[in-house]
Design a protein around this motif. Structure first.
Motif, PDB file in Angstrom:
ATOM      1  N   PRO A  14       0.815  -1.214   0.000  1.00 23.63           N
ATOM      2  CA  PRO A  14       0.000   0.000   0.000  1.00 23.63           C
ATOM      3  C   PRO A  14       0.844   1.258   0.000  1.00 23.63           C
ATOM      4  O   PRO A  14       1.769   1.397   0.785  1.00 23.63           O
ATOM      5  CB  PRO A  14      -0.809  -0.125   1.303  1.00 23.63           C
ATOM      6  N   ILE A  15       0.533   2.161  -0.909  1.00 20.28           N
ATOM      7  CA  ILE A  15       1.116   3.495  -0.921  1.00 20.28           C
ATOM      8  C   ILE A  15      -0.046   4.476  -0.903  1.00 20.28           C
ATOM      9  O   ILE A  15      -0.923   4.423  -1.763  1.00 20.28           O
ATOM     10  CB  ILE A  15       1.961   3.734  -2.181  1.00 20.28           C
ATOM     11  N   VAL A  16      -0.048   5.364   0.129  1.00 18.23           N
ATOM     12  CA  VAL A  16      -1.155   6.285   0.300  1.00 18.23           C
ATOM     13  C   VAL A  16      -0.697   7.683  -0.061  1.00 18.23           C
ATOM     14  O   VAL A  16       0.253   8.199   0.531  1.00 18.23           O
ATOM     15  CB  VAL A  16      -1.693   6.261   1.752  1.00 18.23           C
ATOM     16  N   ALA A  17      -1.344   8.312  -1.029  1.00 19.07           N
ATOM     17  CA  ALA A  17      -1.016   9.691  -1.397  1.00 19.07           C
ATOM     18  C   ALA A  17      -1.635  10.656  -0.403  1.00 19.07           C
ATOM     19  O   ALA A  17      -2.696  10.401   0.148  1.00 19.07           O
ATOM     20  CB  ALA A  17      -1.536   9.983  -2.797  1.00 19.07           C
ATOM     21  N   LEU A  18      -0.934  11.783  -0.168  1.00 25.86           N
ATOM     22  CA  LEU A  18      -1.385  12.766   0.803  1.00 25.86           C
ATOM     23  C   LEU A  18      -2.183  13.855   0.136  1.00 25.86           C
ATOM     24  O   LEU A  18      -2.064  14.108  -1.069  1.00 25.86           O
ATOM     25  CB  LEU A  18      -0.184  13.395   1.510  1.00 25.86           C
ATOM     26  N   LYS A 115       4.206  10.006  -0.748  1.00 24.77           N
ATOM     27  CA  LYS A 115       3.402   8.807  -0.508  1.00 24.77           C
ATOM     28  C   LYS A 115       3.712   8.262   0.881  1.00 24.77           C
ATOM     29  O   LYS A 115       4.560   8.777   1.592  1.00 24.77           O
ATOM     30  CB  LYS A 115       3.697   7.754  -1.584  1.00 24.77           C
ATOM     31  N   TYR A 116       3.028   7.189   1.240  1.00 25.44           N
ATOM     32  CA  TYR A 116       3.266   6.553   2.538  1.00 25.44           C
ATOM     33  C   TYR A 116       3.737   5.128   2.342  1.00 25.44           C
ATOM     34  O   TYR A 116       3.189   4.382   1.522  1.00 25.44           O
ATOM     35  CB  TYR A 116       1.997   6.551   3.383  1.00 25.44           C
ATOM     36  N   SER A 117       4.757   4.750   3.082  1.00 21.32           N
ATOM     37  CA  SER A 117       5.303   3.403   3.023  1.00 21.32           C
ATOM     38  C   SER A 117       5.087   2.719   4.355  1.00 21.32           C
ATOM     39  O   SER A 117       5.232   3.320   5.422  1.00 21.32           O
ATOM     40  CB  SER A 117       6.796   3.449   2.695  1.00 21.32           C
ATOM     41  N   TYR A 118       4.820   1.427   4.313  1.00 19.16           N
ATOM     42  CA  TYR A 118       4.663   0.657   5.538  1.00 19.16           C
ATOM     43  C   TYR A 118       5.963  -0.063   5.923  1.00 19.16           C
ATOM     44  O   TYR A 118       5.945  -1.112   6.539  1.00 19.16           O
ATOM     45  CB  TYR A 118       3.523  -0.346   5.382  1.00 19.16           C
ATOM     46  N   GLY A 119       7.090   0.512   5.537  1.00 17.76           N
ATOM     47  CA  GLY A 119       8.362  -0.019   5.989  1.00 17.76           C
ATOM     48  C   GLY A 119       9.078  -0.893   5.018  1.00 17.76           C
ATOM     49  O   GLY A 119      10.077  -1.528   5.362  1.00 17.76           O
ATOM     50  N   PHE A 120       8.626  -0.965   3.748  1.00 18.57           N
ATOM     51  CA  PHE A 120       9.270  -1.843   2.781  1.00 18.57           C
ATOM     52  C   PHE A 120      10.261  -1.115   1.885  1.00 18.57           C
ATOM     53  O   PHE A 120      11.062  -1.734   1.217  1.00 18.57           O
ATOM     54  CB  PHE A 120       8.218  -2.530   1.902  1.00 18.57           C
ATOM     55  N   CYS A 121      10.174   0.214   1.868  1.00 21.62           N
ATOM     56  CA  CYS A 121      11.019   0.973   0.939  1.00 21.62           C
ATOM     57  C   CYS A 121      12.243   1.528   1.656  1.00 21.62           C
ATOM     58  O   CYS A 121      12.147   1.991   2.805  1.00 21.62           O
ATOM     59  CB  CYS A 121      10.223   2.118   0.317  1.00 21.62           C
ATOM     60  N   ARG A 122      13.368   1.486   0.988  1.00 24.32           N
ATOM     61  CA  ARG A 122      14.618   1.966   1.567  1.00 24.32           C
ATOM     62  C   ARG A 122      14.947   3.329   0.970  1.00 24.32           C
ATOM     63  O   ARG A 122      14.955   3.505  -0.240  1.00 24.32           O
ATOM     64  CB  ARG A 122      15.753   0.988   1.278  1.00 24.32           C
TER      65      ARG A 122
END
Length: 666
Positions: A14-18, A115-122
Motif C-alpha cells: 500500500p502506498i497512500v497519497a497525501l 506517498k506513505y510506506s509501511y516499511g518496505f522501501c529503503r
C-alpha cells in the motif's frame, strides 16, 4: 527480514497519497507554537541573580513528537503546529510539505510524489527503511524519506562554534562527538566548513545552566548553578592545579565541554553532572569517587576508627589504649616509676594540681607547647604524668596516661611480621635518639617499638595502625591497610597526590581504587587552632565553597594547591598548607616560614625539640632546635640550616646541623 531492492520494487504494497495540504488532514485546527523566547533580564531583578542572563535565549524543550515523521520536536526547530484539542503535533516544515516537487537538490530533473510506506522501501539517501512518509520518483523508482528530504531545515547556530551546523545524513552511524569525546549513535550535527566539528544531538542541547543539587545520581550536590563551558584551556587547567571531576574523579581535556561553577572551583564532566551517559561507555571511565552510601556493615567492624581525628589531642595510641582500659586506670597510680625515665612520675588528674605547679596544658592560641615524650603529641587533657622535678626546671619529662601504660611488645606487626617488636623508650643506637620511621616516613625521637636484630624501629603511633578505617575524605567506604608486597599497582595518594610507594603500607578502597598514605590519613586532625586566626581551621580535601580566587598560605606566603589537603577558615577565608600548620606551634620557630614540600605532613611532627648537647671544639652546650633563616649556614659544612634539625649555641653564633653534630660528638 530485509529484502533486496529488486524484491522491493516488484512488491505490491500500500502506498497512500497525501492531500495537498498535510495539516488539513487533521480534523481540528492547528496552531503555531513558538519554542524560543528571548529571556531579557528584569530591570528590577537582583544583579547577582545568575539564573537570568541578559540576552540569553530560553530554550523550551517539550516531550513532543511529530505525528508525520515520528521524530522529536526540538527547540532548534523554532516552532511547530499543535492541536489544542488532542495530542497531535507537526513540525512546521512537515505540515507544509508539498504533495509533489520537481528538481529537488537531492534528486534534480524529475518530479517526486509524496506517498506513505509501511516499511518496505529503503531511502536512497540514508539507506534506512522506515514506516513513514516518503517521496517517490516513478522514473528512477527512487525513494527519499521526508526526514532526509527536509534535512535542509535542520540547521542550528550553536554558541560552541562560529559556523552554522547542519544535520548529518545516515544518523545510524556510530560517530565521534567533539563535545564529549565519545562515539555515539543517533542524530549528529556537522559544520560544513569544518568537517571535523561534529556534535551529538543530546550534547548540542545541554542546558547552559544546571543545578546538580538533587539529580546527579542522587548523591553529588553543589548549591550554585553550573555553567556549560565549551572548552577548558590547558593554561587554565595548569593554573588551577589540574583539577579533577568532582563526581568521577577523572581528569579533564582542554577541548571537551564541561560544567563549572562561577563562584567556586567546582568542575565536572557534563555527562557526570547530568547522570546521562551511555552504559557501554562506563568501561572506559575512571572508577570514580564512590557513592556516599555505606559499602560495609558497622556491626561487622567493632571499634572501627573514623578519621580524621577531631583535633591534635587525639592519636592512634590513645584510640588503641581506650579499648584496653584495664591497662590504663589504676587509681593508686599517683606516683609511677616508669622504666623510660630515671625520676618518679607524678599523676596530674585535676586542674588544681596543675595550677599548683604553674603548668598550662598545650594551647596554641596562647603559644603554649606541651608535648608528650612518648608519642610526641600535644598534652591537651588530664590526666597525664610529669617528672617530679619538672617544677624545679631540672627535668621536663611528660607522658600521657595511655603512653605510660603501653604494652611491652607488639606481635605480628604488618610491616615486620617475622619478629616481635619491643617497646623502646629511646633508640640509643641513633644519635640523640632520632630514628626514621619506615611507616610514616618521618623522623622521631619519641618512644619506639623495635626489633634490634633487624634495626627496625617504628614510632608508637605507627605500631597500632588498624586494619580498617573510614575517612571523611572518602565517606561511606571502608579503607583497608595494604601491605606493600600485596599491592597490585601504584596508585596515587588522594591527600598529597604523590605516588604510593611499594615499600610502605597504605590505606586502599578497592571498589574505587582510592589510596591514602598512612601519615596523611592518621596524622592530620580535622580541626586545628593557631595564634594567627581567631577561628579554628578545618582540614579540607578540595577547594572551599564560595572561594573562586587564588589560594595562598598565610604562614609561608606561598601559593597553595587546593586539590591537596590543606587547612582553611571559611569565616576569614584564610588558608594554610597542612605541612605549614604545625610550625606555628613550635615556639622556638615562630618567626620561621616552612619550605613548601610536596607532602601534606609536617616533617618534624614527631620530633620534640629541646635538650642540650656537648660537642668537641666548642665550650658551650648546644640546644636542639629547628633551624630558621636567621641561623644562616652550618659552621661545619656550610649548608643552609633553615628547615633542618640543628644544634645551636644560645651564647654565641655557633650552630651545626644534625648530621654534622653527630660526627662531632664523642
Amino acid at each position: 527480514m530485509d529484502h533486496s531492492e529488486e524484491e522491493i520494487n516488484s512488491m505490491d504494497f500500500p502506498i497512500v497519497a497525501l492531500d495537498s495540504n498535510v495539516h488539513n488532514r487533521h480534523h481540528h485546527s492547528l496552531s503555531l507554537v513558538h519554542l524560543q523566547q528571548p529571556n531579557l533580564k528584569n530591570e528590577n531583578a537582583d544583579d547577582d541573580d545568575e539564573d537570568e542572563v541578559e540576552g540569553e535565549v530560553d530554550f523550551v524543550e517539550e516531550d513532543r513528537q511529530c505525528n508525520l515523521c515520528k521524530e522529536q520536536i526540538w527547540s532548534f526547530h523554532l516552532c511547530y503546529y499543535s492541536c489544542k484539542s488532542c495530542d497531535y503535533s507537526l513540525h512546521k516544515f512537515c505540515a507544509e510539505l508539498p504533495n509533489t516537487i520537481t528538481n529537488h537538490p537531492l534528486h534534480p530533473d524529475h518530479t517526486m510524489v509524496l506517498k506513505y510506506s509501511y516499511g518496505f522501501c529503503r531511502c536512497i539517501i540514508c539507506n534506512l527503511k522506515r514506516e513513514n512518509y516518503l517521496y517517490h520518483c516513478e522514473v528512477c523508482n527512487y525513494y527519499i524519506d521526508i526526514i532526509c528530504f527536509s534535512m535542509s531545515e535542520h540547521k542550528i547556530n550553536h554558541p560552541s562554534h562560529d559556523h552554522q551546523l547542519e544535520r548529518m545524513y545516515g544518523q545510524k552511524d556510530v560517530l565521534l562527538c567533539v563535545a564529549c569525546g565519545y562515539k555515539h549513535e543517533g542524530v549528529f550535527f556537522q559544520c560544513t566548513a569544518c568537517p571535523w566539528f561534529r556534535i551529538n544531538l543530546y550534547c548540542a542541547f545541554l542546558p547552559t545552566k544546571l543545578l546538580i543539587q538533587n539529580h546527579t545520581d542522587g548523591i553529588f550536590i553543589h548549591p550554585h548553578p553550573l555553567t556549560l563551558t565549551y572548552s577548558f584551556p590547558y593554561s587554565e587547567i595548569e593554573a588551577k592545579f589540574y583539577p579533577l571531576c568532582r563526581v568521577c574523579g577523572d581528569e579533564f581535556y582542554s577541548h571537551l565541554w564541561i560544567y563549572k561553577c562561577d563562584k567556586c572551583r567546582y568542575y565536572v564532566h557534563f555527562d557526570c553532572a547530568t547522570s546521562k551517559r551511555e552504559p557501554f561507555m562506563s568501561i572506559f571511565r575512571h572508577p570514580g569517587l564512590g557513592k556516599t552510601s555505606k559499602n560495609f556493615i558497622e556491626d561487622e567492624h567493632p571499634n572501627l576508627l573514623h578519621c580524621p581525628f577531631q583535633d591534635e589531642g587525639d592519636n592512634l595510641v590513645k584510640f588503641h589504649m581506650s579499648n584496653r582500659k584495664e591497662l590504663i586506670r589504676k587509681h593508686d597510680d599517683k606516683m609511677l616509676n616508669h622504666f623510660s625515665h630515671q625520676h618518679p612520675l607524678i599523676l596530674f588528674d585535676t586542674q588544681s594540681s596543675v595550677d599548683k605547679q604553674t603548668l598550662s596544658l598545650h594551647d596554641p592560641k596562647k603559644r603554649i607547647q606541651l608535648l608528650c615524650d612518648g608519642c610526641v603529641k600535644p598534652v591537651t587533657t588530664l590526666p597525664f604524668y610529669m617528672c617530679c622535678q619538672f617544677a624545679d626546671g631540672q627535668c621536663c619529662f611528660i607522658l600521657h596516661e595511655w603512653c605510660a601504660k603501653l604494652p611491652s611488645q607488639v606481635h605480628d606487626y604488618v610491616g615486620h611480621p617475622e619478629h616481635t617488636l619491643s617497646l623502646i623508650p629511646k633508640v640509643s643506637s641513633k644519635f640523640f635518639g632520632v630514628f626514621h620511621c619506615p611507616i610514616c616516613d618521618l623522623p622521631s625521637n619519641g618512644f619506639a617499638y623495635g626489633c634490634t636484630t633487624c634495626e627496625f624501629y617504628v614510632d608508637i603511633n605507627c605500631a597500632f595502625i588498624p586494619k580498617d578505617i573510614t575517612h571523611d575524605a572518602h565517606p561511606g567506604h571502608l579503607l583497608s591497610i595494604v601491605n606493600p608486597a600485596a599491592k597490585q599497582s601504584k596508585g596515587f595518594c588522594n591527600a598529597c597526590l604523590l605516588v604510593m610507594e611499594d615499600c610502605k603500607p597504605g590505606f586502599h578502597c578497592p571498589s574505587c581504587d582510592f589510596y591514602f598514605h598512612v601519615e596523611c590519613a592518621l596524622l592530620l586532625p580535622k580541626v586545628i587552632e593557631n595564634k594567627c586566626d581567631k577561628h579554628p581551621l578545618s582540614l579540607r580535601y578540595e577547594p572551599a565553597q564560595d572561594h573562586i580566587s587564588e589560594y595562598f598560605c598565610e604562614i609561608c606566603e606561598g601559593e597553595l594547591n587546593p586539590w591537596k589537603w590543606f587547612y582553611h577558615c571559611t569565616t576569614c577565608a584564610q588558608s594554610m598548607h597542612a605541612a605549614c600548620m604545625p610550625l606555628i606551634l613550635q615556639v622556638q620557630c615562630e618567626q620561621a616560614t616552612y619550605k613548601h614540600y610536596e607532602r601534606c605532613v609536617y616533617e618534624f611532627l614527631n620530633v620534640k625539640f629541646g635538650g642540650t648537647l656537648e660537642i668537641k671544639g666548642h665550650s658551650h652546650r648546644l640546644a636542639f632546635v629547628q633551624g630558621r633563616e636567621s641561623d644562616g649556614e652550618c659552621s661545619e659544612c656550610g649548608d643552609e640550616m633553615q628547615y633542618k634539625m640543628i644544634f645551636k649555641c644560645l651564647e654565641c653564633e655557633f650552630a651545626v646541623d644534625y648530621r654534622c653534630a653527630s660526627r662531632l660528638v664523642g
